[in-house]
Design an enzyme around this catalytic site. Structure first.
Site, short mmCIF file in Angstrom:
data_model
loop_
_atom_site.label_atom_id
_atom_site.label_comp_id
_atom_site.label_asym_id
_atom_site.label_seq_id
_atom_site.Cartn_x
_atom_site.Cartn_y
_atom_site.Cartn_z
N LYS A 44 86.98 77.71 -59.40
CA LYS A 44 88.18 78.53 -59.57
C LYS A 44 89.45 77.68 -59.63
O LYS A 44 90.35 77.93 -60.42
CB LYS A 44 88.30 79.50 -58.37
CG LYS A 44 88.40 80.94 -58.74
CD LYS A 44 88.36 81.89 -57.56
CE LYS A 44 88.97 81.40 -56.26
NZ LYS A 44 88.98 82.42 -55.19
N LYS A 47 89.27 72.40 -56.93
CA LYS A 47 89.46 71.71 -55.66
C LYS A 47 88.60 72.38 -54.60
O LYS A 47 88.46 73.59 -54.59
CB LYS A 47 90.93 71.82 -55.26
CG LYS A 47 91.46 70.61 -54.54
CD LYS A 47 92.98 70.71 -54.40
CE LYS A 47 93.60 69.56 -53.64
NZ LYS A 47 92.97 69.09 -52.45
N1 C2G Z 1 95.66 87.14 -46.49
C1 C2G Z 1 96.62 87.95 -45.89
N2 C2G Z 1 97.83 87.40 -45.52
C2 C2G Z 1 98.09 86.10 -45.75
C3 C2G Z 1 97.12 85.28 -46.35
C4 C2G Z 1 95.90 85.82 -46.71
O1 C2G Z 1 96.42 89.15 -45.69
N3 C2G Z 1 99.29 85.64 -45.41
C5 C2G Z 1 94.38 87.75 -46.88
C6 C2G Z 1 94.12 87.68 -48.38
O2 C2G Z 1 94.83 88.71 -49.05
C7 C2G Z 1 92.63 87.85 -48.45
C8 C2G Z 1 92.15 87.19 -47.13
O3 C2G Z 1 93.29 87.08 -46.29
O4 C2G Z 1 92.26 89.21 -48.45
C9 C2G Z 1 91.55 85.84 -47.38
O5 C2G Z 1 92.50 85.03 -48.04
P1 C2G Z 1 92.03 83.76 -48.90
O6 C2G Z 1 91.22 82.88 -48.08
O7 C2G Z 1 93.23 83.22 -49.59
O8 C2G Z 1 91.05 84.47 -49.90
P2 C2G Z 1 90.96 84.27 -51.45
O9 C2G Z 1 90.74 82.82 -51.73
O10 C2G Z 1 92.09 84.98 -52.11
O11 C2G Z 1 89.62 85.07 -51.77
O12 C2G Z 1 86.48 87.19 -53.84
C10 C2G Z 1 87.71 86.69 -53.44
C11 C2G Z 1 87.56 85.28 -53.01
O13 C2G Z 1 86.66 85.19 -51.94
C12 C2G Z 1 88.83 84.55 -52.75
#
Ligand code: C2G
Length: 130
Positions: A44, A47
């Site tokens: 994606k 990295k």
């Molecule tokens: N999140 C949040 N507030 C933040 C940061 C993240 O509510 N300040 C939420 C994101 O919206 C997400 C979850 O925490 O629902 C996990 O965030 P990420 O690890 O950034 O997930 P992501 O890489 O967007 O997901 O199928 C989707 C993938 O798995 C990727």
């Protein structure tokens, strides 16, 4: 019983992740979490996450609100994961708003507001400045 499913990378696990997971859990009686693999992140974003998938899933699995965690190997498999875990509700942060609406034929789809002022990307940028 209502099963809730959510997905994420959860790199450098922080309060925004915890808030989202706790609010997702509150929408049902059981929460299952798909943790995206290092390979999925690589394909994606080009990295790998800072924290390995083994450690990321271990952290998620040990949260009070989480009943089970599994590896999310591909974004295209979300529908299969929803069926496999008999999820009634898919919860995602609102950075994904509208992106998973096609799963409304399989389950309820809810986007929750993100926590302001924190993200893995921001932490990495801040740390890089020393
Ligand atoms: N999140 C949040 N507030 C933040 C940061 C993240 O509510 N300040 C939420 C994101 O919206 C997400 C979850 O925490 O629902 C996990 O965030 P990420 O690890 O950034 O997930 P992501 O890489 O967007 O997901 O199928 C989707 C993938 O798995 C990727």
């Amino acid at each position: 019983a209502t099963t809730v499913i959510t997905f994420g990378t959860y790199d450098l696990f922080h309060i925004g992740h915890l808030n989202l997971i706790n609010r997702a859990a509150a929408l049902g009686s059981r929460l299952v979490v798909g943790v995206s693999t290092d390979d999925l992140n690589f394909s994606k974003k080009g990295k790998r996450p800072f924290v390995s998938e083994q450690n990321r899933i271990e952290i998620i699995r040990n949260l009070k609100a989480v009943d089970a965690a599994f590896y999310e190997e591909s974004l295209e498999l979300k529908g299969e994961y929803i069926k496999e875990h008999s999820a009634d509700v898919l919860v995602m942060g609102d950075d994904w708003s509208g992106r998973f609406d096609h799963f409304k034929s399989l389950c309820e789809v809810i986007y929750l507001p993100r926590t302001d002022g924190i993200s893995s990307t921001w932490i990495k940028a801040e740390l890089a400045l020393g």
